[in-house]
Structures are given as C-alpha cells and as structure tokens.
Write an enzyme that holds these catalytic residues in place. Structure first.
Site, short mmCIF file in Angstrom:
data_model
loop_
_atom_site.label_atom_id
_atom_site.label_comp_id
_atom_site.label_asym_id
_atom_site.label_seq_id
_atom_site.Cartn_x
_atom_site.Cartn_y
_atom_site.Cartn_z
N SER A 146 -1.71 -2.49 3.29
CA SER A 146 -2.54 -2.93 4.36
C SER A 146 -3.16 -4.15 3.94
CB SER A 146 -3.75 -2.21 5.21
OG SER A 146 -4.30 -2.90 5.75
N TYR A 159 -9.31 5.03 3.82
CA TYR A 159 -8.62 4.61 4.35
C TYR A 159 -7.52 3.28 3.42
CZ TYR A 159 -4.73 2.02 7.27
OH TYR A 159 -3.13 0.74 6.89
#
Length: 271
Positions: A146, A159
């Site tokens: 990401s 995350y």
C-alpha cells in the site's frame, strides 16, 4: 507440471485474496496469460464466481476456500496447488485486513489480526514456495502492499505498520534469492476503487481519478514480462495522477470524515 504449463510454458500461479478486488483482477490477468491459477480466499461463493469467469475465458482456475490466517492453511494452499496444477512459480499475496485507528485506540486483537493477514501470511506462503523456486532457479513473488506503507499517516495503525513491514520482507526475499533467478516485488498501490477503500464520491473525488483493480493487474503483468536480466523494485509504487487522490491524503480525509460522523475504527477485510 500441469498440462496447462506444458502447453503454455507458464508456471502455475497462486493468488491469495483472489475472491474480489485486486486479487481477482490479478488472477484473471494471469489466467489470460496462460497460467493455471489457484484462487485462495475465505469466501467460497465469490471464489467460484471468479473461477467460472476464468474458465469461461478458456483459462484454468482452482478455487481453494481457505482462511490463510489459520495455522497450517498457507502450507495446505501451496500443497493443493502443486498437486492439481504443478509447482507454484508465481505467488501473489493480495489478502488484506485493515482497521484504521490511532495507536492508542487500537485493540491488541485487531493489531494481531492485521499483522497476521498482511505480513505473516505472505511470509508463510513465501517460505512454502521458495525451496522449490530455488531448486528450479526461477520464480516470482509479488506482494500487494500500500502507498500508506511508505508514508506516515496518522490513524493508519496496524495496517500502515504491517504494510511497511511487508516491504522489508519483500526486500529480504529479493536479496536472498536474486542470484537464483527469483524476483520479489512489492506493488504498493495508492487509492484503488475496491471494497477496502473509501468511496471516491464520499470524498469529493471523481471516480475516474482513482485507480481500479485492473490497473494493478496491468502492473503485475508488466513486471512478469520483464526479461530475466532485469530487476524492478523491490518496491513499485502505483499512484493516481491527481494529487487529491493520493493514498495518504485520501486516508487522512477518510478518517477525518469518519470521526466527524462519530464512527468508530474503520475495519474491513479482503480475503
């Protein structure tokens, strides 16, 4: 070796998190390239839909309904793929869990879940496929990271940490195996229109300014087409052109909006 591999010259591929979004798009693209593809994820009905779409297009797909976060599941997935399709020559880890919250608001169980799905599962899958790849002196390991993994975004919590860590995992795999014909890359997308992400309309961004899953599948296919002498990465960032659709800014606005509406931590999984 499977009949498909013998015909096309493409090794079998295993895609984790293949039931939807980026994983499903990558699986479809690999099948179209001639790879026999194992589709791994928790949602059996959706996996079967993706598999049927691949078969309708003339490809070979093996749906494997497994929760890769469970003990032994990664080894089971690799063994089942090898038995049905041949040794795994391409591993794509797209399974993901996200729970956005500040560190002081993050519960231990939510932290552990994200680290397990986003980091430990890619490690376990890589550990399973690497011995065979090293013996054959060829292989690809692609982890879907990401853009948030490369930035410090307040509220990204476990995350952001786990996606940053998977970049280092990929770097280690790359350095330890590059002289054996194995290439490892983290493809780190920015804002992609999937069920894990905020809806563009909610943040005042036109849909066509945000990436879609096929953009990431295109990137993976491009990587696999690089000649053996070429190394790309091990980190490849893919961001929308528009600055207002950048990953970090979008996540910050998404969190600000959720807090203003009194919502708790934002939690989603794509496996």
């Amino acid at each position: 070796m499977s009949a498909v591999a013998e015909t096309t010259g493409r090794p079998a591929a295993l895609v984790a998190g293949a039931s939807s979004g980026i994983g499903a798009a990558v699986a479809g693209r690999l099948a179209a390239r001639g790879h026999a593809v194992a589709l791994v994820g928790r949602r059996e009905a959706e996996l079967k839909e993706v598999a049927e779409s691949i078969r309708t297009g003339g490809g070979t797909a093996l749906p494997l309904a497994l929760d890769l976060a469970e003990p032994g599941a990664p080894a089971e997935a690799v063994a089942a793929t090898a038995a049905a399709l041949g040794p795994v020559g391409v591993l794509v880890c797209s399974a993901g869990a996200i729970r956005l919250a500040a560190i002081h608001e993050t519960e231990e169980r939510h932290w552990e879940r994200q680290v397990r799905v986003n980091l430990t599962v890619p490690f376990l899958l890589a550990r399973e496929v690497l011995p065979g790849m090293r013996e054959r002196r060829h292989g690809w390991i692609v982890n879907i990271g990401s853009g948030v993994g490369s930035e410090v975004v307040p509220g990204s919590g476990g995350y952001g940490v786990s996606k940053h860590a998977v970049e280092r995992l990929t770097e280690l795999v790359h350095e330890e195996n590059r002289d054996l014909g194995i290439r490892a890359v983290t493809v780190a997308p920015g804002w992609v229109a999937t069920r894990l992400a905020a809806r563009p309309a909610d943040l005042g961004v036109p849909e066509d300014e945000v990436l879609d899953a096929e953009d990431i599948a295109d990137t993976v296919a491009w990587l696999l087409d690089r000649p053996a002498r070429m190394s790309v990465g091990p980190l490849v960032r893919v961001e929308p052109t528009a600055s207002r659709a950048a990953a970090g800014d979008a996540m910050t606005r998404h969190l600000t909006r959720a807090r203003a509406e009194g919502a708790g931590p934002i939690a989603k999984e794509s496996r």
